[in-house]
Design an enzyme around this catalytic site. Structure first.
Site, PDB file in Angstrom:
ATOM      1  N   GLU A   1      -7.930   3.707  -2.528  1.00 20.62           N
ATOM      2  CA  GLU A   1      -7.777   3.722  -1.015  1.00 20.62           C
ATOM      3  C   GLU A   1      -8.580   5.535  -1.121  1.00 20.62           C
ATOM      4  O   GLU A   1      -7.740   6.661  -1.209  1.00 20.62           O
ATOM      5  CB  GLU A   1      -7.416   3.825  -0.002  1.00 20.62           C
ATOM      6  CG  GLU A   1      -7.569   3.799   1.444  1.00 20.62           C
ATOM      7  CD  GLU A   1      -7.012   3.121   2.274  1.00 20.62           C
ATOM      8  OE1 GLU A   1      -6.238   2.000   2.627  1.00 20.62           O
ATOM      9  OE2 GLU A   1      -6.501   3.452   3.456  1.00 20.62           O
TER      10      GLU A   1
ATOM     11  N   ASP B   1     -11.007  -0.335  11.648  1.00 13.96           N
ATOM     12  CA  ASP B   1      -9.808   0.260  13.279  1.00 13.96           C
ATOM     13  C   ASP B   1     -10.813  -0.196  14.109  1.00 13.96           C
ATOM     14  O   ASP B   1     -10.802   0.868  14.473  1.00 13.96           O
ATOM     15  CB  ASP B   1      -9.287   1.743  12.847  1.00 13.96           C
ATOM     16  CG  ASP B   1      -7.777   1.922  13.456  1.00 13.96           C
ATOM     17  OD1 ASP B   1      -8.007   1.397  15.176  1.00 13.96           O
ATOM     18  OD2 ASP B   1      -6.982   3.049  13.697  1.00 13.96           O
TER      19      ASP B   1
ATOM     20  N   LYS C   1       0.732  -1.161  -0.395  1.00  9.81           N
ATOM     21  CA  LYS C   1      -0.227  -0.075  -0.222  1.00  9.81           C
ATOM     22  C   LYS C   1       0.623   1.173  -0.021  1.00  9.81           C
ATOM     23  O   LYS C   1       2.272   1.294   0.931  1.00  9.81           O
ATOM     24  CB  LYS C   1      -0.666  -0.090   1.004  1.00  9.81           C
ATOM     25  CG  LYS C   1      -1.123   1.587   1.641  1.00  9.81           C
ATOM     26  CD  LYS C   1      -2.389   1.830   2.690  1.00  9.81           C
ATOM     27  CE  LYS C   1      -2.911   2.959   3.269  1.00  9.81           C
ATOM     28  NZ  LYS C   1      -4.060   3.064   4.042  1.00  9.81           N
TER      29      LYS C   1
ATOM     30  N   ASN D   1      -5.236   9.722   0.728  1.00 11.99           N
ATOM     31  CA  ASN D   1      -6.457  10.053   1.898  1.00 11.99           C
ATOM     32  C   ASN D   1      -7.716  11.792   1.811  1.00 11.99           C
ATOM     33  O   ASN D   1      -7.272  12.188   2.209  1.00 11.99           O
ATOM     34  CB  ASN D   1      -5.484  10.642   3.460  1.00 11.99           C
ATOM     35  CG  ASN D   1      -4.966   9.936   4.073  1.00 11.99           C
ATOM     36  OD1 ASN D   1      -3.812   9.550   4.103  1.00 11.99           O
ATOM     37  ND2 ASN D   1      -5.821   8.958   4.635  1.00 11.99           N
TER      38      ASN D   1
ATOM     39  N   LYS E   1       0.929   5.408   0.844  1.00 11.67           N
ATOM     40  CA  LYS E   1       0.421   6.427   0.959  1.00 11.67           C
ATOM     41  C   LYS E   1       0.722   7.555  -0.189  1.00 11.67           C
ATOM     42  O   LYS E   1       1.605   8.173  -0.373  1.00 11.67           O
ATOM     43  CB  LYS E   1       1.187   6.583   2.492  1.00 11.67           C
ATOM     44  CG  LYS E   1       0.151   8.230   3.607  1.00 11.67           C
ATOM     45  CD  LYS E   1      -0.500   8.338   3.020  1.00 11.67           C
ATOM     46  CE  LYS E   1      -1.442   6.982   4.781  1.00 11.67           C
ATOM     47  NZ  LYS E   1      -2.940   7.149   4.218  1.00 11.67           N
TER      48      LYS E   1
ATOM     49  N   ASN F   1      -2.966   2.871  12.185  1.00 13.15           N
ATOM     50  CA  ASN F   1      -2.414   3.890  12.628  1.00 13.15           C
ATOM     51  C   ASN F   1      -1.217   4.073  13.506  1.00 13.15           C
ATOM     52  O   ASN F   1      -0.842   2.624  14.015  1.00 13.15           O
ATOM     53  CB  ASN F   1      -2.572   5.044  13.164  1.00 13.15           C
ATOM     54  CG  ASN F   1      -2.932   6.399  12.878  1.00 13.15           C
ATOM     55  OD1 ASN F   1      -1.796   7.030  12.734  1.00 13.15           O
ATOM     56  ND2 ASN F   1      -3.801   7.294  11.733  1.00 13.15           N
TER      57      ASN F   1
ATOM     58  N   ASN G   1     -11.248   4.425   5.220  1.00 11.58           N
ATOM     59  CA  ASN G   1     -11.007   4.358   6.104  1.00 11.58           C
ATOM     60  C   ASN G   1     -11.651   5.995   6.834  1.00 11.58           C
ATOM     61  O   ASN G   1     -10.882   6.400   8.435  1.00 11.58           O
ATOM     62  CB  ASN G   1     -10.236   3.741   7.575  1.00 11.58           C
ATOM     63  CG  ASN G   1      -8.575   5.034   6.580  1.00 11.58           C
ATOM     64  OD1 ASN G   1      -8.151   4.910   6.075  1.00 11.58           O
ATOM     65  ND2 ASN G   1      -8.389   6.042   7.908  1.00 11.58           N
TER      66      ASN G   1
ATOM     67  N   HIS H   1      -7.295  -1.067   8.904  1.00 15.00           N
ATOM     68  CA  HIS H   1      -7.333   0.130   8.947  1.00 15.00           C
ATOM     69  C   HIS H   1      -5.716   0.330   9.886  1.00 15.00           C
ATOM     70  O   HIS H   1      -6.219  -0.572  10.647  1.00 15.00           O
ATOM     71  CB  HIS H   1      -8.246   1.419   8.929  1.00 15.00           C
ATOM     72  CG  HIS H   1      -7.722   2.913   9.126  1.00 15.00           C
ATOM     73  ND1 HIS H   1      -6.928   2.980  10.652  1.00 15.00           N
ATOM     74  CD2 HIS H   1      -6.405   3.595   8.476  1.00 15.00           C
ATOM     75  CE1 HIS H   1      -6.688   4.397  10.924  1.00 15.00           C
ATOM     76  NE2 HIS H   1      -5.981   4.665   9.478  1.00 15.00           N
TER      77      HIS H   1
ATOM     78  N   ASP I   1      -3.744   5.236  -1.319  1.00 13.79           N
ATOM     79  CA  ASP I   1      -4.170   5.935  -0.405  1.00 13.79           C
ATOM     80  C   ASP I   1      -3.612   7.451  -0.256  1.00 13.79           C
ATOM     81  O   ASP I   1      -3.207   8.108   0.751  1.00 13.79           O
ATOM     82  CB  ASP I   1      -4.133   5.550   1.144  1.00 13.79           C
ATOM     83  CG  ASP I   1      -5.221   6.278   1.945  1.00 13.79           C
ATOM     84  OD1 ASP I   1      -5.818   6.587   1.997  1.00 13.79           O
ATOM     85  OD2 ASP I   1      -4.862   5.777   3.166  1.00 13.79           O
TER      86      ASP I   1
HETATM   87  O1  LIG Z   1       0.021   7.796   9.486  1.00 15.07           O
HETATM   88  C1  LIG Z   1      -0.056   8.638   8.646  1.00 15.07           C
HETATM   89  O2  LIG Z   1       0.832   9.469   8.412  1.00 15.07           O
HETATM   90  C2  LIG Z   1      -2.061   7.617   8.219  1.00 15.07           C
HETATM   91  O3  LIG Z   1      -1.870   8.989   6.865  1.00 15.07           O
HETATM   92  C3  LIG Z   1      -2.595   7.946   8.633  1.00 15.07           C
HETATM   93  O4  LIG Z   1      -2.285   8.616   9.399  1.00 15.07           O
HETATM   94  C4  LIG Z   1      -3.753   7.188   7.966  1.00 15.07           C
HETATM   95  O5  LIG Z   1      -4.710   7.045   9.232  1.00 15.07           O
HETATM   96  C5  LIG Z   1      -3.893   6.204   7.703  1.00 15.07           C
HETATM   97  O6  LIG Z   1      -3.071   5.614   8.000  1.00 15.07           O
HETATM   98  C6  LIG Z   1      -4.701   5.771   6.702  1.00 15.07           C
HETATM   99  O7  LIG Z   1      -5.074   5.117   6.029  1.00 15.07           O
HETATM  100  O8  LIG Z   1      -5.192   6.376   6.262  1.00 15.07           O
HETATM  101 MG   LIG Z   2      -6.556   5.047   4.880  1.00 12.90          MG
END
Ligand SMILES: O=C([O-])[C@@H](O)[C@@H](O)[C@H](O)[C@@H](O)C(=O)[O-]
Ligand SMILES: [Mg+2]
Length: 434
Positions: free
Chosen positions: A255, A302, A200, A232, A202, A331, A278, A329, A230
């Site tokens: 995602e 989560d 995955k 966000n 980010k 963190n 999430n 999910h 993902d």
């Molecule tokens: O820790 C991070 O930077 C992630 O972006 C996290 O805060 C997210 O809540 C998470 O991993 C997600 O899947 O969105």
């Molecule tokens: Mg996410």
């Protein structure tokens, strides 16, 4: 063992600050240390159960009165945790129903704040109950249906190090990852160190074309491996559809490309790749609209904010009913939560996607032994309780760091503030960013 008193005689709350690498996301970058709360419940029979949850002030201020109300109750009274929580007052200033209020984890309702605290206590009670009965937590949840739980490699764009003078630990050894080659190199490290076979990334950090190139590079380096991206919620519907069209063929799912259920529903209607979330489904209240609109095909649970391990199973049942997949999910978390995730994941029959875990990024833990990923999987233990042991020296050291944070600069996770250390004009971008 059984016959001893299961009544709680003491609850210990230990906030800690845990080292965290400079991982980038759409809000900013991770601070050098991140807060977690370690919960211990001690029974009159002399058994101690451990749990873990988010450690920022908004959770601590609820955990303290909750802990006081717990003394005198039995660790087996798991349903009672929720009625007890109903009586804990939530500061109205903390409550915000906007889906991007916390930035990355959806709405912040009073109930979700309470549940994020209850979950840590539920895990601690299950750990104590399991130890008292001689049963692993998965058995208390009905029993495991698999012997190991698969996790995916959680790839991040990453700086080589935190700004000078902000950390005392040595270099984290991962190096920088700021382009497709860096992401592929990071993925290779994940496979070498932990054997992960799905990945995955980010996203939401660089313009979408750069992230598309990174996913394409991963697909080339790991042919056929399940991939996810993902951002966000950083993209518009139009951008989400463009990305889905360009890399949908190599994605297991996309995602949270866009923010909120209506936008996700629009993307889902026009894309052939499944959407996971999430962010827009993080509470039971959000399910009807999202499922009726076919906005998401995978809910990433989560257990921290869904209210614990038994609520996670309830969520899985609701998802099953509506033909929506469920996975997990993550963190920043420590080994207690990894154990909790593994126990509950072991009991969910139709878990078809590898779960997320930040754990490989955490060089520190409060356990005597680090949990190992073998072939990307964590073995499901049959040891009573969670099967983990607290290391009191490590716990004390991480708590001392929390106490030493006199200016409270790190006790609240703030990725935008961490970004401002090197870029003073940075503000978390409004969504959609692209
Ligand atoms: O820790 C991070 O930077 C992630 O972006 C996290 O805060 C997210 O809540 C998470 O991993 C997600 O899947 O969105
Ligand atoms: Mg996410």
């Amino acid at each position: 063992m059984y016959g001893q008193s299961l009544v709680i005689s003491e609850v210990r709350l230990t906030p800690v600050l845990v080292a965290d690498p400079p991982l980038l996301n759409t809000q900013g970058v991770h601070q050098p240390y991140t807060p977690r709360l370690i919960i211990e419940v001690v029974t009159e029979g002399g058994v101690t159960g451990v749990g873990e949850t988010y450690g920022d002030g908004k959770y601590l201020e609820l955990a303290r009165p909750f802990a006081a109300g717990l003394v005198g109750r039995a660790v087996s009274d798991l349903n009672g945790l929720f009625t007890l929580a109903d009586d804990v007052a939530v500061n109205a200033a903390r409550v915000d129903a906007a889906v991007d209020v916390g930035g990355l984890r959806g709405v912040q309702t009073a109930d979700k704040l309470r549940l994020s605290v209850v979950s840590g206590f539920e895990v601690a009670c299950l750990d104590a109950l399991g130890k008292a009965l001689g049963l692993p937590v998965h058995a208390l949840l009905g029993g495991k249906v698999r012997d190991a739980v698969e996790y995916s490699a959680y790839l991040f764009y990453k700086r080589a190090e935190h700004p000078a003078g902000t950390v005392s630990e040595p270099d984290d050894g991962w190096g920088a990852a700021l382009d497709p080659a860096g992401i592929v190199a990071q993925a290779r490290l994940f496979t070498e160190r932990h054997g992960f076979t799905s990945f995955k990334l980010k996203g939401g950090v660089f313009p979408p074309d750069e992230e598309i190139a990174a996913v394409r590079a991963l697909a080339e380096a790991f042919p056929g491996a399940p991939l996810r991206l993902d951002p966000n919620g950083a993209w518009s519907v139009e951008t989400s559809l463009k990305v889905a069209g360009e890399i949908g063929d190599v994605l297991e799912y996309l995602e949270d490309p866009a923010l909120g259920t209506p936008a996700m529903a629009e993307v889902a209607a026009g894309a052939s790749v499944p959407l996971a979330t999430n962010m827009c489904v993080t509470t039971f209240e959000e399910i009807p609209e999202a499922f009726a609109g076919d906005a998401v095909q995978v809910v990433l649970s989560d257990h921290h904010y869904w209210g614990g391990l038994r609520r996670t199973r309830e969520l899985a049942a609701v998802c099953r009913t509506f033909g929506v997949a469920v996975s997990m999910h993550s963190n920043t978390h420590l080994g207690i939560s990894l154990a909790a995730m593994t126990h509950v994941a072991a009991t969910v029959p139709d878990l078809r996607h590898a779960c997320d875990s930040h754990y490989p990024w955490q060089s520190e833990d409060v356990l005597t032994e680090r949990t190992r990923f073998v072939d990307g999987r964590v073995a499901v233990t049959d040891t009573p309780g969670l099967g983990v042991e607290l290391d009191r020296d490590k716990l004390a050291a991480l708590h001392a760091r929390w106490l030493d944070d006199g200016f409270r600069a790190l006790r609240e996770r703030d990725d935008a503030a961490a970004m401002r250390v090197t870029d003073p004009r940075w503000v978390a971008p409004a969504a959609p960013r692209w």
